[in-house]
Design a protein around this motif. Structure first.
Motif, PDB file in Angstrom:
ATOM      1  N   MET A   1      12.707 -39.200  -6.131  1.00 16.31           N
ATOM      2  CA  MET A   1      11.954 -38.049  -6.574  1.00 16.31           C
ATOM      3  C   MET A   1      11.091 -37.546  -5.418  1.00 16.31           C
ATOM      4  SD  MET A   1       9.571 -37.721  -9.922  1.00 16.31           S
ATOM      5  CE  MET A   1       7.933 -38.184  -9.448  1.00 16.31           C
ATOM      6  N   ALA A   2      11.105 -36.269  -5.201  1.00 20.70           N
ATOM      7  CA  ALA A   2      10.345 -35.660  -4.108  1.00 20.70           C
ATOM      8  C   ALA A   2       8.865 -35.617  -4.464  1.00 20.70           C
ATOM      9  CB  ALA A   2      10.853 -34.261  -3.842  1.00 20.70           C
ATOM     10  N   ILE A   3       8.049 -35.829  -3.448  1.00 20.73           N
ATOM     11  CA  ILE A   3       6.599 -35.753  -3.628  1.00 20.73           C
ATOM     12  C   ILE A   3       6.122 -34.414  -3.087  1.00 20.73           C
ATOM     13  CG2 ILE A   3       4.390 -36.750  -2.950  1.00 20.73           C
ATOM     14  CD1 ILE A   3       5.804 -39.426  -2.713  1.00 20.73           C
ATOM     15  N   THR A   4       5.400 -33.681  -3.912  1.00 16.36           N
ATOM     16  CA  THR A   4       4.876 -32.399  -3.486  1.00 16.36           C
ATOM     17  C   THR A   4       3.738 -32.624  -2.510  1.00 16.36           C
ATOM     18  OG1 THR A   4       5.414 -31.456  -5.632  1.00 16.36           O
ATOM     19  CG2 THR A   4       3.839 -30.238  -4.269  1.00 16.36           C
ATOM     20  N   THR A   5       3.792 -31.951  -1.363  1.00 13.64           N
ATOM     21  CA  THR A   5       2.709 -32.034  -0.391  1.00 13.64           C
ATOM     22  C   THR A   5       2.156 -30.652  -0.140  1.00 13.64           C
ATOM     23  OG1 THR A   5       4.219 -31.830   1.467  1.00 13.64           O
ATOM     24  CG2 THR A   5       3.688 -34.059   0.757  1.00 13.64           C
ATOM     25  N   ILE A   6       0.910 -30.603   0.213  1.00 13.87           N
ATOM     26  CA  ILE A   6       0.243 -29.342   0.532  1.00 13.87           C
ATOM     27  C   ILE A   6      -0.321 -29.477   1.926  1.00 13.87           C
ATOM     28  CG2 ILE A   6      -1.654 -27.795  -0.076  1.00 13.87           C
ATOM     29  CD1 ILE A   6      -1.345 -28.874  -2.982  1.00 13.87           C
ATOM     30  N   LYS A   7       0.056 -28.579   2.797  1.00 11.38           N
ATOM     31  CA  LYS A   7      -0.434 -28.592   4.166  1.00 11.38           C
ATOM     32  C   LYS A   7      -1.811 -27.940   4.188  1.00 11.38           C
ATOM     33  CE  LYS A   7       2.660 -28.493   7.681  1.00 11.38           C
ATOM     34  NZ  LYS A   7       2.533 -29.292   8.816  1.00 11.38           N
ATOM     35  N   SER A   8      -2.781 -28.648   4.780  1.00  9.42           N
ATOM     36  CA  SER A   8      -4.159 -28.157   4.829  1.00  9.42           C
ATOM     37  C   SER A   8      -4.699 -28.326   6.236  1.00  9.42           C
ATOM     38  CB  SER A   8      -5.044 -28.949   3.869  1.00  9.42           C
ATOM     39  OG  SER A   8      -4.594 -28.818   2.548  1.00  9.42           O
ATOM     40  N   THR A   9      -5.719 -27.566   6.542  1.00  9.24           N
ATOM     41  CA  THR A   9      -6.367 -27.660   7.843  1.00  9.24           C
ATOM     42  C   THR A   9      -7.837 -27.994   7.629  1.00  9.24           C
ATOM     43  OG1 THR A   9      -4.885 -25.992   8.748  1.00  9.24           O
ATOM     44  CG2 THR A   9      -6.914 -26.416   9.966  1.00  9.24           C
ATOM     45  N   TYR A  10      -8.311 -29.011   8.354  1.00  5.43           N
ATOM     46  CA  TYR A  10      -9.708 -29.424   8.269  1.00  5.43           C
ATOM     47  C   TYR A  10     -10.248 -29.586   9.671  1.00  5.43           C
ATOM     48  CZ  TYR A  10      -8.403 -30.392   3.483  1.00  5.43           C
ATOM     49  OH  TYR A  10      -7.949 -30.265   2.207  1.00  5.43           O
ATOM     50  N   SER A  11     -11.538 -29.415   9.820  1.00  2.00           N
ATOM     51  CA  SER A  11     -12.184 -29.602  11.116  1.00  2.00           C
ATOM     52  C   SER A  11     -12.919 -30.932  11.104  1.00  2.00           C
ATOM     53  CB  SER A  11     -13.186 -28.479  11.378  1.00  2.00           C
ATOM     54  OG  SER A  11     -12.514 -27.247  11.425  1.00  2.00           O
ATOM     55  N   LEU A  12     -12.651 -31.741  12.131  1.00  2.00           N
ATOM     56  CA  LEU A  12     -13.284 -33.048  12.236  1.00  2.00           C
ATOM     57  C   LEU A  12     -13.991 -33.164  13.578  1.00  2.00           C
ATOM     58  CD1 LEU A  12     -10.307 -35.247  10.982  1.00  2.00           C
ATOM     59  CD2 LEU A  12     -12.320 -34.587   9.668  1.00  2.00           C
ATOM     60  N   ASP A  13     -15.064 -33.933  13.605  1.00  2.00           N
ATOM     61  CA  ASP A  13     -15.740 -34.186  14.868  1.00  2.00           C
ATOM     62  C   ASP A  13     -14.896 -35.178  15.678  1.00  2.00           C
ATOM     63  OD1 ASP A  13     -17.074 -37.084  14.443  1.00  2.00           O
ATOM     64  OD2 ASP A  13     -17.136 -35.917  12.576  1.00  2.00           O
TER      65      ASP A  13
END
Length: 95
Positions: A1-13
């Motif tokens: 079964m495929a797992i739904t992923t969501i691409k996100s962008t975050y800023s890290l130090d």
């Protein structure tokens, strides 16, 4: 079964990125997997913010020790002796 992923962008130090990369190397997983694991750990820790789960686990452990009649003083002596013997073996092996 495929797992739904969501691409996100975050800023890290910089320190957070270094920590993320170090954990990924240590655990042998992707940085995304490190973040997923960290989120799960944080969720569990947050659910036990008052320490009730940890306290319940400690209580169960103490009850089990009492029920089984474990002699903790004897166990401690045996453990110290084992550690001392292991230390002597390591010391002798390094010469």
């Amino acid at each position: 079964m495929a797992i739904t992923t969501i691409k996100s962008t975050y800023s890290l130090d910089v320190d957070s990125v270094r920590t993320l990369e170090a954990l990924a190397r240590r655990w042998g997983v992707s940085k995304s997997e490190v973040i997923r694991r960290a989120l799960r750990i944080a969720l569990v820790a947050g659910e036990d913010a008052d320490g009730s789960v940890a306290l319940e686990a400690l209580t169960r452990l103490q009850d089990t020790v009492r029920e089984r009649g474990v002699d903790l003083a004897q166990w401690e002596r045996e453990l110290r002796a084992e550690r001392a013997a292991a230390g002597r073996r390591l010391w002798v092996g390094s010469e």
